[in-house]
Design a protein around this motif. Structure first.
Motif, PDB file in Angstrom:
ATOM      1  N   LEU A 181       1.313  -1.043  -0.410  1.00 46.64           N
ATOM      2  CA  LEU A 181      -0.201  -0.408  -0.224  1.00 46.64           C
ATOM      3  C   LEU A 181       1.158   1.900  -0.258  1.00 46.64           C
ATOM      4  N   GLU A 182       1.831   1.271   0.932  1.00 45.06           N
ATOM      5  CA  GLU A 182       2.552   2.586   0.549  1.00 45.06           C
ATOM      6  C   GLU A 182       3.218   2.429  -0.521  1.00 45.06           C
ATOM      7  N   GLY A 183       3.983   1.640  -1.345  1.00 45.60           N
ATOM      8  CA  GLY A 183       4.536   1.405  -2.346  1.00 45.60           C
ATOM      9  C   GLY A 183       3.860   2.127  -3.354  1.00 45.60           C
ATOM     10  N   GLN A 184       2.188   1.819  -3.150  1.00 51.69           N
ATOM     11  CA  GLN A 184       1.650   1.945  -4.435  1.00 51.69           C
ATOM     12  C   GLN A 184       1.226   3.448  -4.517  1.00 51.69           C
ATOM     13  N   GLN A 185       0.886   4.050  -2.612  1.00 52.35           N
ATOM     14  CA  GLN A 185       0.749   5.155  -2.669  1.00 52.35           C
ATOM     15  C   GLN A 185       2.410   6.537  -3.105  1.00 52.35           C
ATOM     16  N   ARG A 186       3.621   6.161  -2.909  1.00 54.44           N
ATOM     17  CA  ARG A 186       4.540   7.058  -2.846  1.00 54.44           C
ATOM     18  C   ARG A 186       4.162   6.860  -4.794  1.00 54.44           C
ATOM     19  N   LEU A 187       4.302   5.642  -5.287  1.00 54.22           N
ATOM     20  CA  LEU A 187       4.276   5.731  -6.956  1.00 54.22           C
ATOM     21  C   LEU A 187       3.487   6.617  -7.617  1.00 54.22           C
ATOM     22  N   ALA A 188       1.875   6.360  -7.026  1.00 58.17           N
ATOM     23  CA  ALA A 188       1.141   7.768  -7.402  1.00 58.17           C
ATOM     24  C   ALA A 188       1.624   9.037  -7.053  1.00 58.17           C
ATOM     25  N   GLN A 189       1.856   9.414  -6.354  1.00 59.40           N
ATOM     26  CA  GLN A 189       2.224  10.494  -5.813  1.00 59.40           C
ATOM     27  C   GLN A 189       3.460  10.701  -6.871  1.00 59.40           C
ATOM     28  N   GLU A 190       4.298  10.225  -6.705  1.00 60.29           N
ATOM     29  CA  GLU A 190       5.628  10.392  -8.031  1.00 60.29           C
ATOM     30  C   GLU A 190       4.925  10.693  -9.527  1.00 60.29           C
ATOM     31  N   ALA A 191       4.239  10.355 -10.149  1.00 58.68           N
ATOM     32  CA  ALA A 191       3.579  10.162 -11.167  1.00 58.68           C
ATOM     33  C   ALA A 191       3.025  11.409 -11.342  1.00 58.68           C
ATOM     34  N   GLN A 192       2.574  11.305 -10.017  1.00 58.44           N
ATOM     35  CA  GLN A 192       1.118  12.997 -10.002  1.00 58.44           C
ATOM     36  C   GLN A 192       2.408  14.219  -9.949  1.00 58.44           C
ATOM     37  N   GLU A 193       3.399  13.870  -9.392  1.00 57.63           N
ATOM     38  CA  GLU A 193       4.816  14.953  -8.887  1.00 57.63           C
ATOM     39  C   GLU A 193       5.447  14.808 -10.237  1.00 57.63           C
ATOM     40  N   LEU A 194       5.818  14.319 -11.227  1.00 59.44           N
ATOM     41  CA  LEU A 194       6.459  14.422 -12.115  1.00 59.44           C
ATOM     42  C   LEU A 194       5.672  15.007 -13.641  1.00 59.44           C
ATOM     43  N   ARG A 195       4.219  14.192 -13.245  1.00 67.16           N
ATOM     44  CA  ARG A 195       2.819  14.820 -13.933  1.00 67.16           C
ATOM     45  C   ARG A 195       3.453  16.631 -14.253  1.00 67.16           C
ATOM     46  N   ALA A 196       3.114  17.033 -12.920  1.00 69.65           N
ATOM     47  CA  ALA A 196       3.163  18.170 -12.988  1.00 69.65           C
ATOM     48  C   ALA A 196       4.245  19.004 -13.177  1.00 69.65           C
ATOM     49  N   ALA A 197       5.164  18.404 -13.417  1.00 70.17           N
ATOM     50  CA  ALA A 197       6.742  19.221 -13.411  1.00 70.17           C
ATOM     51  C   ALA A 197       6.881  19.175 -14.540  1.00 70.17           C
ATOM     52  N   SER A 198       6.394  18.236 -15.113  1.00 72.59           N
ATOM     53  CA  SER A 198       6.554  18.594 -16.905  1.00 72.59           C
ATOM     54  C   SER A 198       5.660  19.498 -17.838  1.00 72.59           C
ATOM     55  N   LEU A 199       4.577  19.261 -16.981  1.00 75.57           N
ATOM     56  CA  LEU A 199       3.456  19.839 -17.388  1.00 75.57           C
ATOM     57  C   LEU A 199       4.018  21.623 -17.276  1.00 75.57           C
ATOM     58  N   LEU A 200       4.518  21.615 -16.327  1.00 75.53           N
ATOM     59  CA  LEU A 200       5.506  23.393 -15.443  1.00 75.53           C
ATOM     60  C   LEU A 200       5.867  23.727 -17.134  1.00 75.53           C
ATOM     61  N   GLN A 201       7.381  23.172 -17.359  1.00 76.29           N
ATOM     62  CA  GLN A 201       8.286  23.093 -18.055  1.00 76.29           C
ATOM     63  C   GLN A 201       7.981  22.858 -18.505  1.00 76.29           C
ATOM     64  N   GLU A 202       6.758  22.471 -19.717  1.00 74.62           N
ATOM     65  CA  GLU A 202       6.280  22.449 -21.382  1.00 74.62           C
ATOM     66  C   GLU A 202       6.006  24.504 -21.344  1.00 74.62           C
ATOM     67  N   ALA A 203       5.230  24.637 -20.318  1.00 76.42           N
ATOM     68  CA  ALA A 203       4.200  25.327 -20.122  1.00 76.42           C
ATOM     69  C   ALA A 203       5.344  27.271 -19.781  1.00 76.42           C
ATOM     70  N   GLN A 204       6.484  26.653 -19.229  1.00 74.82           N
ATOM     71  CA  GLN A 204       7.661  27.574 -19.708  1.00 74.82           C
ATOM     72  C   GLN A 204       8.094  27.904 -20.689  1.00 74.82           C
ATOM     73  N   LEU A 205       8.025  26.665 -20.955  1.00 79.58           N
ATOM     74  CA  LEU A 205       8.950  26.245 -22.427  1.00 79.58           C
ATOM     75  C   LEU A 205       8.227  26.993 -23.676  1.00 79.58           C
ATOM     76  N   SER A 206       6.845  26.904 -23.031  1.00 78.46           N
ATOM     77  CA  SER A 206       6.030  27.239 -24.828  1.00 78.46           C
ATOM     78  C   SER A 206       6.283  28.926 -24.805  1.00 78.46           C
ATOM     79  N   ALA A 207       5.909  29.221 -22.942  1.00 76.67           N
ATOM     80  CA  ALA A 207       5.969  30.959 -23.110  1.00 76.67           C
ATOM     81  C   ALA A 207       7.228  31.442 -23.922  1.00 76.67           C
ATOM     82  N   GLN A 208       8.556  30.535 -23.821  1.00 82.84           N
ATOM     83  CA  GLN A 208       9.501  31.162 -24.317  1.00 82.84           C
ATOM     84  C   GLN A 208       9.564  31.846 -25.463  1.00 82.84           C
ATOM     85  N   VAL A 209       8.364  30.425 -26.260  1.00 87.39           N
ATOM     86  CA  VAL A 209       9.281  29.976 -27.621  1.00 87.39           C
ATOM     87  C   VAL A 209       7.741  31.307 -28.375  1.00 87.39           C
TER      88      VAL A 209
END
Ligand SMILES: [Zn+2]
Length: 372
Positions: free
Chosen positions: A165-193
């Motif tokens: 259960l712990e592992g599941q929660q950690r992985l789910a959180q990780e996936a969510q953080e990764l998605r959020a970070a990536s979306l933020l960076q994509e937004a920053q980059l496209s603002a630069q473009v």
């Protein structure tokens, strides 16, 4: 009954071990890399924004740089998306394996709860207290062994379940953080473009305005298909002598004449200075020559024109001048010899003697970099 159960538990534990730690490190490293390159882009870009063009040539160079920045940023964006897709796929794989482990654990719980149910419900088989239920020694021992087995199995399964259960929660959180970070960076980059596009459009527009003011007709094709795109000079080197496409060639203020975009713009700068000195624009008798034109000139006057496919006229980097320059040591020739290099234009060594062609002048983009 104990053997398949142990095998199942071992499988679950193996999955847990393989999932622990590694994924966190991978995601964190992906985030760090992405952050670092985003910062670099921003820094480089901030530096480029600082400069203000001081001449047509400088303006042209800035426009080309802006265009290249957009291309680079787009490439970086695609690379980043690809990398993110890879990390996300890895995470998804781990989540799937975790789900399988959970299902396996649930399967293991089934016989345990069945055994517990039978011990509770059927006093003749065992009952909760083998001592109260009575029976011969062997039966008591067997029931006690069942109880111990049940308790031990139950504890193991509980502890594995909470780890999963712990592992599941950690992985789910990780996936969510990764998605959020990536979306933020994509937004920053496209603002630069977007910022770069704006910069590029502004530069090309002021370049176009300046050229039109000088009588250089740039046409409608500056930003799309069509003629004279000052931001695409880097492409010119891919084309053979005498076969330059129209969008790399720019018209000169002198009607009907064209040169490679950078040479044409530097020539327009030079022409301004010349006009200030002599009161008239420069006189051109020849500029870019297509392969067909080179051949025609060559067959008409063999020995007087360069071999077709060899002339700098075919690269859009040479002009033949009139209006006085064609006469060696005239005021016009001397002025051009003294001032041309500031604009990237010079009289090549060979043209002083073999063959002697005082009218032939060439553009060297590296010389043009001497411009203030
Ligand atoms: Zn020539």
């Amino acid at each position: 009954m104990s053997s398949p159960r142990s095998a199942g538990l071992i499988a679950v534990v193996t999955v847990m071990t393989s999932l622990t730690g590694a994924s966190t490190a991978a995601a964190a490293s992906a985030r760090t890399t992405v952050d670092a390159s985003a910062r670099t882009d921003a820094a480089v870009w901030a530096g480029e924004l600082g400069k203000e063009p001081t001449s047509l040539t400088e303006l042209r160079r800035e426009a080309q740089k802006a265009y290249k920045s957009i291309e680079d940023a787009n490439r970086a964006l695609v690379a980043r998306q690809k990398k993110f897709a890879g990390v996300e796929k890895e995470l998804a794989g781990k989540l799937t394996r975790l789900q399988q482990a959970t299902a396996e654990l649930n399967r293991l719980r089934k016989p345990l709860s069945d055994l517990a149910a039978s011990l509770y419900q059927d006093p003749s088989v065992g009952g909760l207290s083998p001592f109260i239920a009575g029976g011969d020694g062997t039966a008591i021992l067997r029931r006690m062994s069942d109880m111990q087995h049940l308790v031990a199995g139950h504890n193991t399964v509980l502890s594995e379940a909470s780890k999963l259960l712990e592992g599941q929660q950690r992985l789910a959180q990780e996936a969510q953080e990764l998605r959020a970070a990536s979306l933020l960076q994509e937004a920053q980059l496209s603002a630069q473009v977007t910022l770069m596009r704006k910069r590029s459009t502004t530069l090309v527009r002021s370049l176009t305005r300046a050229l039109v003011k000088l009588g250089v007709k740039i046409g409608q094709g500056t930003e799309g298909a069509g003629g004279c795109d000052p931001t695409r000079i880097a492409q010119a080197e891919q084309y053979p002598n005498g076969l330059l496409p129209k969008n790399i060639l720019c018209p000169l203020p002198q009607g009907g004449e064209t040169l490679r975009a950078d040479a044409a713009i530097a020539f327009a700068d030079l022409n301004l200075a010349y006009k200030k000195r002599f009161g008239t624009p420069m006189c051109i008798s020849d500029s870019y020559r297509s392969l067909g034109e080179q051949q025609a000139v060559y067959y008409r006057r063999p020995g007087f024109a360069a071999t077709p496919g060899k002339s700098n006229h075919g690269l859009g980097l040479a002009v033949d001048l009139c209006g006085g320059v064609q006469s060696f040591r005239s005021a016009q020739f001397n002025w051009l010899e003294a001032n041309g290099k500031k604009y990237g234009w010079f009289h090549p060594d060979w043209a002083y003697h073999s063959p002697f062609e005082p009218w032939h002048w060439e553009y060297d983009p590296k010389l043009g970099s001497l411009l203030p």
